[in-house]
Design a protein around this motif. Structure first.
Motif, PDB file in Angstrom:
ATOM      1  N   ASN A  27     -23.440  -1.533  30.451  1.00 37.11           N
ATOM      2  CA  ASN A  27     -22.958  -0.947  31.699  1.00 37.11           C
ATOM      3  C   ASN A  27     -21.431  -0.886  31.705  1.00 37.11           C
ATOM      4  OD1 ASN A  27     -22.337  -0.296  34.355  1.00 37.11           O
ATOM      5  ND2 ASN A  27     -23.893  -1.630  35.232  1.00 37.11           N
ATOM      6  N   SER A  28     -20.881   0.312  31.691  1.00 42.54           N
ATOM      7  CA  SER A  28     -19.424   0.466  31.635  1.00 42.54           C
ATOM      8  C   SER A  28     -18.741   0.082  32.945  1.00 42.54           C
ATOM      9  CB  SER A  28     -19.062   1.901  31.262  1.00 42.54           C
ATOM     10  OG  SER A  28     -19.634   2.793  32.189  1.00 42.54           O
ATOM     11  N   MET A  29     -19.521  -0.183  33.983  1.00 38.93           N
ATOM     12  CA  MET A  29     -18.946  -0.607  35.263  1.00 38.93           C
ATOM     13  C   MET A  29     -18.604  -2.106  35.264  1.00 38.93           C
ATOM     14  SD  MET A  29     -18.805   2.135  36.926  1.00 38.93           S
ATOM     15  CE  MET A  29     -18.390   1.551  38.572  1.00 38.93           C
ATOM     16  N   PHE A  30     -19.132  -2.835  34.300  1.00 34.18           N
ATOM     17  CA  PHE A  30     -18.808  -4.266  34.224  1.00 34.18           C
ATOM     18  C   PHE A  30     -17.326  -4.435  33.931  1.00 34.18           C
ATOM     19  CE2 PHE A  30     -22.856  -5.545  35.006  1.00 34.18           C
ATOM     20  CZ  PHE A  30     -23.786  -5.446  33.982  1.00 34.18           C
ATOM     21  N   ASP A  31     -16.665  -5.280  34.728  1.00 36.14           N
ATOM     22  CA  ASP A  31     -15.237  -5.472  34.521  1.00 36.14           C
ATOM     23  C   ASP A  31     -14.830  -6.939  34.550  1.00 36.14           C
ATOM     24  OD1 ASP A  31     -14.320  -4.351  37.899  1.00 36.14           O
ATOM     25  OD2 ASP A  31     -15.591  -5.966  37.187  1.00 36.14           O
ATOM     26  N   TYR A  32     -15.802  -7.822  34.561  1.00 43.47           N
ATOM     27  CA  TYR A  32     -15.497  -9.247  34.550  1.00 43.47           C
ATOM     28  C   TYR A  32     -16.650  -9.940  33.865  1.00 43.47           C
ATOM     29  CZ  TYR A  32     -13.339 -13.535  36.333  1.00 43.47           C
ATOM     30  OH  TYR A  32     -12.691 -14.729  36.443  1.00 43.47           O
ATOM     31  N   PHE A  33     -16.292 -10.851  32.958  1.00 43.97           N
ATOM     32  CA  PHE A  33     -17.314 -11.461  32.111  1.00 43.97           C
ATOM     33  C   PHE A  33     -17.153 -12.971  32.111  1.00 43.97           C
ATOM     34  CE2 PHE A  33     -18.601  -7.405  30.481  1.00 43.97           C
ATOM     35  CZ  PHE A  33     -17.452  -6.640  30.591  1.00 43.97           C
ATOM     36  N   LEU A  34     -18.278 -13.651  32.072  1.00 40.87           N
ATOM     37  CA  LEU A  34     -18.265 -15.109  32.155  1.00 40.87           C
ATOM     38  C   LEU A  34     -19.202 -15.680  31.101  1.00 40.87           C
ATOM     39  CD1 LEU A  34     -18.769 -13.733  35.281  1.00 40.87           C
ATOM     40  CD2 LEU A  34     -17.942 -16.003  35.883  1.00 40.87           C
ATOM     41  N   TRP A  35     -18.900 -16.887  30.691  1.00 40.05           N
ATOM     42  CA  TRP A  35     -19.798 -17.653  29.828  1.00 40.05           C
ATOM     43  C   TRP A  35     -20.217 -18.912  30.569  1.00 40.05           C
ATOM     44  CZ3 TRP A  35     -21.978 -16.309  25.244  1.00 40.05           C
ATOM     45  CH2 TRP A  35     -21.430 -15.224  24.553  1.00 40.05           C
ATOM     46  N   TYR A  36     -21.505 -19.199  30.485  1.00 37.94           N
ATOM     47  CA  TYR A  36     -22.076 -20.395  31.073  1.00 37.94           C
ATOM     48  C   TYR A  36     -22.725 -21.213  29.971  1.00 37.94           C
ATOM     49  CZ  TYR A  36     -21.480 -18.938  35.905  1.00 37.94           C
ATOM     50  OH  TYR A  36     -20.940 -18.585  37.115  1.00 37.94           O
ATOM     51  N   LYS A  37     -22.736 -22.509  30.197  1.00 38.53           N
ATOM     52  CA  LYS A  37     -23.340 -23.447  29.251  1.00 38.53           C
ATOM     53  C   LYS A  37     -24.456 -24.170  29.984  1.00 38.53           C
ATOM     54  CE  LYS A  37     -21.705 -27.559  26.737  1.00 38.53           C
ATOM     55  NZ  LYS A  37     -20.471 -28.340  26.447  1.00 38.53           N
ATOM     56  N   LYS A  38     -25.593 -24.347  29.299  1.00 39.03           N
ATOM     57  CA  LYS A  38     -26.719 -24.987  29.960  1.00 39.03           C
ATOM     58  C   LYS A  38     -27.338 -26.050  29.059  1.00 39.03           C
ATOM     59  CE  LYS A  38     -31.181 -24.106  32.128  1.00 39.03           C
ATOM     60  NZ  LYS A  38     -31.772 -25.255  31.436  1.00 39.03           N
ATOM     61  N   SER A  52     -11.548  -7.539  32.484  1.00 39.69           N
ATOM     62  CA  SER A  52     -11.490  -6.407  31.557  1.00 39.69           C
ATOM     63  C   SER A  52     -10.069  -5.924  31.285  1.00 39.69           C
ATOM     64  CB  SER A  52     -12.326  -5.241  32.079  1.00 39.69           C
ATOM     65  OG  SER A  52     -11.834  -4.812  33.331  1.00 39.69           O
ATOM     66  N   ILE A  53      -9.096  -6.444  32.048  1.00 42.66           N
ATOM     67  CA  ILE A  53      -7.708  -6.043  31.773  1.00 42.66           C
ATOM     68  C   ILE A  53      -7.117  -6.863  30.630  1.00 42.66           C
ATOM     69  CG2 ILE A  53      -7.326  -5.231  34.118  1.00 42.66           C
ATOM     70  CD1 ILE A  53      -5.728  -7.790  34.646  1.00 42.66           C
ATOM     71  N   LYS A  54      -7.869  -7.856  30.185  1.00 46.84           N
ATOM     72  CA  LYS A  54      -7.409  -8.684  29.071  1.00 46.84           C
ATOM     73  C   LYS A  54      -8.344  -8.507  27.878  1.00 46.84           C
ATOM     74  CE  LYS A  54      -5.325 -12.379  31.793  1.00 46.84           C
ATOM     75  NZ  LYS A  54      -5.291 -13.848  32.020  1.00 46.84           N
ATOM     76  N   ASP A  55      -7.864  -8.918  26.710  1.00 40.40           N
ATOM     77  CA  ASP A  55      -8.760  -8.909  25.560  1.00 40.40           C
ATOM     78  C   ASP A  55      -8.990 -10.314  24.995  1.00 40.40           C
ATOM     79  OD1 ASP A  55      -6.181  -7.372  23.459  1.00 40.40           O
ATOM     80  OD2 ASP A  55      -6.355  -9.395  24.331  1.00 40.40           O
ATOM     81  N   LYS A  56      -8.328 -11.299  25.617  1.00 40.73           N
ATOM     82  CA  LYS A  56      -8.486 -12.665  25.133  1.00 40.73           C
ATOM     83  C   LYS A  56      -8.177 -13.631  26.262  1.00 40.73           C
ATOM     84  CE  LYS A  56      -6.370 -15.847  21.761  1.00 40.73           C
ATOM     85  NZ  LYS A  56      -5.352 -15.945  20.686  1.00 40.73           N
ATOM     86  N   ASN A  57      -8.952 -14.701  26.335  1.00 46.63           N
ATOM     87  CA  ASN A  57      -8.653 -15.783  27.259  1.00 46.63           C
ATOM     88  C   ASN A  57      -9.010 -17.092  26.575  1.00 46.63           C
ATOM     89  OD1 ASN A  57      -7.843 -17.082  29.601  1.00 46.63           O
ATOM     90  ND2 ASN A  57      -9.862 -16.962  30.530  1.00 46.63           N
ATOM     91  N   LEU A  66     -12.660 -10.011  24.231  1.00 49.90           N
ATOM     92  CA  LEU A  66     -13.335  -8.848  24.789  1.00 49.90           C
ATOM     93  C   LEU A  66     -12.896  -7.586  24.062  1.00 49.90           C
ATOM     94  CD1 LEU A  66     -15.092  -7.456  26.963  1.00 49.90           C
ATOM     95  CD2 LEU A  66     -13.064  -7.444  28.445  1.00 49.90           C
ATOM     96  N   ASN A  67     -13.857  -6.813  23.593  1.00 50.08           N
ATOM     97  CA  ASN A  67     -13.599  -5.514  22.968  1.00 50.08           C
ATOM     98  C   ASN A  67     -14.279  -4.464  23.830  1.00 50.08           C
ATOM     99  OD1 ASN A  67     -13.709  -3.139  21.447  1.00 50.08           O
ATOM    100  ND2 ASN A  67     -13.828  -4.250  19.510  1.00 50.08           N
ATOM    101  N   LYS A  68     -13.489  -3.874  24.725  1.00 53.15           N
ATOM    102  CA  LYS A  68     -14.080  -2.943  25.708  1.00 53.15           C
ATOM    103  C   LYS A  68     -14.649  -1.698  25.047  1.00 53.15           C
ATOM    104  CE  LYS A  68     -10.540  -2.633  28.528  1.00 53.15           C
ATOM    105  NZ  LYS A  68      -9.625  -3.720  28.132  1.00 53.15           N
ATOM    106  N   SER A  69     -13.976  -1.206  24.035  1.00 57.35           N
ATOM    107  CA  SER A  69     -14.457   0.034  23.415  1.00 57.35           C
ATOM    108  C   SER A  69     -15.818  -0.177  22.770  1.00 57.35           C
ATOM    109  CB  SER A  69     -13.443   0.551  22.394  1.00 57.35           C
ATOM    110  OG  SER A  69     -13.239  -0.399  21.382  1.00 57.35           O
TER     111      SER A  69
END
Lengths: 112, 113
Positions: A27-38, A52-57, A66-69
């Motif tokens: 989904n190209s509308m996704f603009d924020y991504f998270l990782w969870y640990k369980k 999505s404005i960054k490529d690394k955190n 993050l590689n948006k393309s």
């Protein structure tokens, strides 16, 4: 229709080495991504996120790329520790709303 | 002092029964959620409430009815339980925007026999 995919159900890594967990989204509308640990018998806990404005955190041993393309993100854990053994979920958000869409998780096992 | 607590942790019940799962959060969050993790480990949103108001209702059978008496509680009631309802149900809460991430409860494993 699975919009967030984690194609590797499991990953095994030796202690001290790098763990790389991958996640793809459609989904190209996704603009924020998270990782969870369980951990077993517990709820997922928030680990790290990226806009999505960054490529690394980076946060300590954890780095998300993050590689948006390519609509791809990855979580790097270095050095891996036995306590990192858990299921890792990738999640995505669109437009700052309340809904998170999760992947199916990757079971990471860090061996001594 | 658990941030998001849900009860019971395990629930085994027969087909056709009605059951409830309770959830409470003490984080002062505005928004609460119910997620279902099925046998394929897929975590999928069911409902979301913001300040007692329903804001997300995914395609869920109407046998599932959430109830939010106040913004700190979101209970899930399930009527006429079916075998396919067997799953782990997670309650979660977040500040108004999900971008800051959720805090999850430890889950309720529901087994319908």
């Amino acid at each position: 229709d699975q919009q967030v995919k984690q194609n590797s159900p499991s990953l095994s890594v030796q202690e001290g080495r790098i763990s790389i967990l991958n996640c793809d989204y459609t989904n190209s509308m996704f603009d924020y991504f998270l990782w969870y640990k369980k951990y077993p018998a517990e709820g997922p806990t928030f680990l790290i996120s990226i806009s999505s404005i960054k490529d690394k955190n980076e946060d300590g041993r954890f780095t998300v790329f993050l590689n948006k393309s390519a609509k791809h993100l990855s979580l790097h854990i270095v050095p891996s520790q036995p306590g990192d053994s858990a299921v890792y979920f990738c999640a995505a958000n669109a437009g700052g709303g309340n809904k998170l869409t999760f992947g199916t998780g990757t079971q990471l096992k860090v061996e001594l | 002092d658990t941030a998001v607590s849900q009860t019971p942790k395990y629930l085994v019940t027969q087909m056709g029964n009605d059951k409830s799962i309770k959830c409470e959060q003490n984080l002062g969050h505005d928004t609460m959620y119910w997620y279902k993790q099925d046998s394929k480990k897929f975590l999928k949103i069911m409902f979301s409430y913001n300040n007692k108001e329903l804001i997300i209702n995914e395609t869920v059978p109407n046998r599932f009815s959430p109830k939010s008496p106040d913004k700190a509680h979101l209970n899930l009631h399930i009527n006429s339980l079916e075998l396919g309802d067997s799953a782990v149900y997670f309650c979660a809460s977040s500040p108004a925007s999900g971008m800051k991430g959720y805090t999850f409860g430890s889950g309720t494993r529901l087994t319908v026999v």
